[in-house]
Design a protein around this motif. Structure first.
Motif, PDB file in Angstrom:
ATOM      1  N   PHE A  10     -23.230  53.988  68.527  1.00  0.00           N
ATOM      2  CA  PHE A  10     -22.338  54.678  69.450  1.00  0.00           C
ATOM      3  C   PHE A  10     -21.116  53.799  69.709  1.00  0.00           C
ATOM      4  O   PHE A  10     -21.258  52.634  70.068  1.00  0.00           O
ATOM      5  N   LEU A  11     -19.938  54.382  69.535  1.00  0.00           N
ATOM      6  CA  LEU A  11     -18.687  53.643  69.656  1.00  0.00           C
ATOM      7  C   LEU A  11     -17.784  54.271  70.707  1.00  0.00           C
ATOM      8  O   LEU A  11     -17.833  55.480  70.943  1.00  0.00           O
ATOM      9  N   ASP A  12     -16.942  53.438  71.299  1.00  0.00           N
ATOM     10  CA  ASP A  12     -15.949  53.920  72.255  1.00  0.00           C
ATOM     11  C   ASP A  12     -14.666  54.199  71.493  1.00  0.00           C
ATOM     12  O   ASP A  12     -13.997  53.275  71.025  1.00  0.00           O
ATOM     13  N   GLY A  13     -14.327  55.466  71.347  1.00  0.00           N
ATOM     14  CA  GLY A  13     -13.119  55.853  70.623  1.00  0.00           C
ATOM     15  C   GLY A  13     -11.899  55.993  71.508  1.00  0.00           C
ATOM     16  O   GLY A  13     -10.890  56.537  71.080  1.00  0.00           O
ATOM     17  N   ASN A  14     -11.951  55.499  72.733  1.00  0.00           N
ATOM     18  CA  ASN A  14     -10.804  55.557  73.637  1.00  0.00           C
ATOM     19  C   ASN A  14      -9.805  54.472  73.267  1.00  0.00           C
ATOM     20  O   ASN A  14      -9.651  53.485  73.966  1.00  0.00           O
ATOM     21  N   TYR A  15      -9.133  54.668  72.149  1.00  0.00           N
ATOM     22  CA  TYR A  15      -8.207  53.648  71.669  1.00  0.00           C
ATOM     23  C   TYR A  15      -6.771  53.896  72.097  1.00  0.00           C
ATOM     24  O   TYR A  15      -5.877  53.160  71.715  1.00  0.00           O
ATOM     25  N   TRP A  44     -31.461  56.200  57.584  1.00  0.00           N
ATOM     26  CA  TRP A  44     -30.138  56.766  57.807  1.00  0.00           C
ATOM     27  C   TRP A  44     -29.402  55.950  58.865  1.00  0.00           C
ATOM     28  O   TRP A  44     -30.004  55.527  59.844  1.00  0.00           O
ATOM     29  N   ILE A  45     -28.097  55.788  58.679  1.00  0.00           N
ATOM     30  CA  ILE A  45     -27.238  55.180  59.699  1.00  0.00           C
ATOM     31  C   ILE A  45     -26.131  56.186  60.000  1.00  0.00           C
ATOM     32  O   ILE A  45     -25.465  56.678  59.091  1.00  0.00           O
ATOM     33  N   TRP A  46     -25.966  56.479  61.288  1.00  0.00           N
ATOM     34  CA  TRP A  46     -24.937  57.402  61.741  1.00  0.00           C
ATOM     35  C   TRP A  46     -24.038  56.709  62.749  1.00  0.00           C
ATOM     36  O   TRP A  46     -24.442  55.764  63.417  1.00  0.00           O
ATOM     37  N   MET A  47     -22.811  57.201  62.854  1.00  0.00           N
ATOM     38  CA  MET A  47     -21.878  56.746  63.885  1.00  0.00           C
ATOM     39  C   MET A  47     -21.607  57.914  64.831  1.00  0.00           C
ATOM     40  O   MET A  47     -21.593  59.068  64.395  1.00  0.00           O
ATOM     41  N   ALA A  48     -21.366  57.596  66.090  1.00  0.00           N
ATOM     42  CA  ALA A  48     -21.039  58.629  67.077  1.00  0.00           C
ATOM     43  C   ALA A  48     -19.962  58.113  68.016  1.00  0.00           C
ATOM     44  O   ALA A  48     -19.999  56.957  68.437  1.00  0.00           O
ATOM     45  N   SER A  49     -19.021  58.980  68.320  1.00  0.00           N
ATOM     46  CA  SER A  49     -17.944  58.668  69.250  1.00  0.00           C
ATOM     47  C   SER A  49     -17.464  59.970  69.878  1.00  0.00           C
ATOM     48  O   SER A  49     -17.643  61.041  69.301  1.00  0.00           O
ATOM     49  N   CYS A  84     -20.877  60.971  60.714  1.00  0.00           N
ATOM     50  CA  CYS A  84     -20.066  60.540  61.847  1.00  0.00           C
ATOM     51  C   CYS A  84     -19.942  61.733  62.782  1.00  0.00           C
ATOM     52  O   CYS A  84     -19.405  62.776  62.400  1.00  0.00           O
ATOM     53  N   PHE A  85     -20.464  61.584  64.007  1.00  0.00           N
ATOM     54  CA  PHE A  85     -20.460  62.647  65.003  1.00  0.00           C
ATOM     55  C   PHE A  85     -19.378  62.413  66.033  1.00  0.00           C
ATOM     56  O   PHE A  85     -19.091  61.280  66.400  1.00  0.00           O
ATOM     57  N   ALA A  86     -18.817  63.521  66.520  1.00  0.00           N
ATOM     58  CA  ALA A  86     -17.847  63.453  67.610  1.00  0.00           C
ATOM     59  C   ALA A  86     -17.858  64.774  68.364  1.00  0.00           C
ATOM     60  O   ALA A  86     -18.473  65.748  67.938  1.00  0.00           O
ATOM     61  N   GLY A  87     -17.166  64.772  69.455  1.00  0.00           N
ATOM     62  CA  GLY A  87     -16.976  65.976  70.247  1.00  0.00           C
ATOM     63  C   GLY A  87     -15.494  66.143  70.480  1.00  0.00           C
ATOM     64  O   GLY A  87     -14.728  66.291  69.555  1.00  0.00           O
ATOM     65  N   HIS A  88     -15.067  66.042  71.691  1.00  0.00           N
ATOM     66  CA  HIS A  88     -13.690  66.109  72.175  1.00  0.00           C
ATOM     67  C   HIS A  88     -13.008  67.430  71.827  1.00  0.00           C
ATOM     68  O   HIS A  88     -12.611  68.149  72.721  1.00  0.00           O
ATOM     69  N   ASP A  89     -12.828  67.721  70.553  1.00  0.00           N
ATOM     70  CA  ASP A  89     -12.218  68.990  70.167  1.00  0.00           C
ATOM     71  C   ASP A  89     -13.255  70.078  70.426  1.00  0.00           C
ATOM     72  O   ASP A  89     -14.364  70.016  69.903  1.00  0.00           O
ATOM     73  N   HIS A  90     -12.916  71.050  71.215  1.00  0.00           N
ATOM     74  CA  HIS A  90     -13.868  72.078  71.635  1.00  0.00           C
ATOM     75  C   HIS A  90     -14.051  73.111  70.532  1.00  0.00           C
ATOM     76  O   HIS A  90     -13.613  74.257  70.643  1.00  0.00           O
ATOM     77  N   THR A  91     -14.695  72.667  69.470  1.00  0.00           N
ATOM     78  CA  THR A  91     -14.924  73.468  68.271  1.00  0.00           C
ATOM     79  C   THR A  91     -16.233  73.016  67.628  1.00  0.00           C
ATOM     80  O   THR A  91     -16.835  72.033  68.065  1.00  0.00           O
ATOM     81  N   LEU A  92     -16.617  73.708  66.585  1.00  0.00           N
ATOM     82  CA  LEU A  92     -17.704  73.268  65.709  1.00  0.00           C
ATOM     83  C   LEU A  92     -17.095  73.070  64.326  1.00  0.00           C
ATOM     84  O   LEU A  92     -16.438  73.973  63.805  1.00  0.00           O
ATOM     85  N   GLN A  93     -17.331  71.881  63.736  1.00  0.00           N
ATOM     86  CA  GLN A  93     -16.728  71.586  62.439  1.00  0.00           C
ATOM     87  C   GLN A  93     -17.645  70.712  61.589  1.00  0.00           C
ATOM     88  O   GLN A  93     -18.361  69.862  62.112  1.00  0.00           O
ATOM     89  N   HIS A  94     -17.569  70.924  60.277  1.00  0.00           N
ATOM     90  CA  HIS A  94     -18.155  70.021  59.279  1.00  0.00           C
ATOM     91  C   HIS A  94     -17.047  69.727  58.285  1.00  0.00           C
ATOM     92  O   HIS A  94     -16.488  70.636  57.672  1.00  0.00           O
ATOM     93  N   LEU A  95     -16.710  68.451  58.157  1.00  0.00           N
ATOM     94  CA  LEU A  95     -15.616  68.055  57.288  1.00  0.00           C
ATOM     95  C   LEU A  95     -16.071  66.984  56.305  1.00  0.00           C
ATOM     96  O   LEU A  95     -16.885  66.126  56.642  1.00  0.00           O
TER      97      LEU A  95
END
Length: 168
Positions: A10-15, A44-49, A84-95
């Protein structure tokens, strides 16, 4: 747990300016590098922010996303990091992004307002509420995007080598 399936970083993406001090940013980069060097039995290794590294949401904030990708390029260059997981954008996406081995998931479908999304091309991107269901085994994972009524919107599976297949 002696044999974990997943290790999540888990990472802090408030850059953005003023959210984290330069010392905090350096400390996080060092922590991330050390965690990737640390022996693990996780398959498995995952990242989340909170903030996504890639997104089709509008308005386009790719300048900020490029800064995060630069900050975390060591981890993003590690083929063991599969999601790599994230939220913030109020959508559902797989990229999937050219030059990266990871699959990028935006699961921000719980927010009050919806963000518009640009044309996704081969990616999945939807302006809707919803959530993800993830099933993990030692050899593959399946990620499902589900709307609030429980209807499957999209699903894909990925093996540990990075081969991805869209299921719906």
């Amino acid at each position: 747990m002696n044999d974990p399936l997943v290790k999540i970083l888990f990472l802090d993406g408030n850059y953005f300016e003023g959210a984290m001090t330069p010392q905090e940013k350096i400390a996080q980069r060092r922590w991330l590098a050390a965690e990737l060097k640390r022996p693990t039995k996780a398959k498995w290794i995952w990242m989340a922010s909170h903030y996504p590294l890639f997104s089709h949401a509008k308005p386009d904030r790719d300048r900020e996303r490029r800064r995060l990708r630069e900050e975390w390029k060591g981890a993003l260059g590690d083929p063991r990091v599969s999601l790599c997981f994230a939220g913030h954008d109020h959508t559902l996406q797989h990229l999937r992004a050219e030059g990266y081995t990871q699959d990028f998931i935006v699961s921000g479908g719980g927010g009050a307002s919806r963000h518009d999304v640009a044309e996704a091309g081969d990616d999945f991107s939807m302006k809707t509420r919803g959530f993800n269901h993830i099933h993990v085994t030692e050899e593959k994972l399946t990620v499902r995007f589900i709307n609030p009524e429980g209807r499957l919107l999209y699903a894909f599976e990925r093996d540990r080598k990075g081969a991805m297949k869209v299921l719906s």
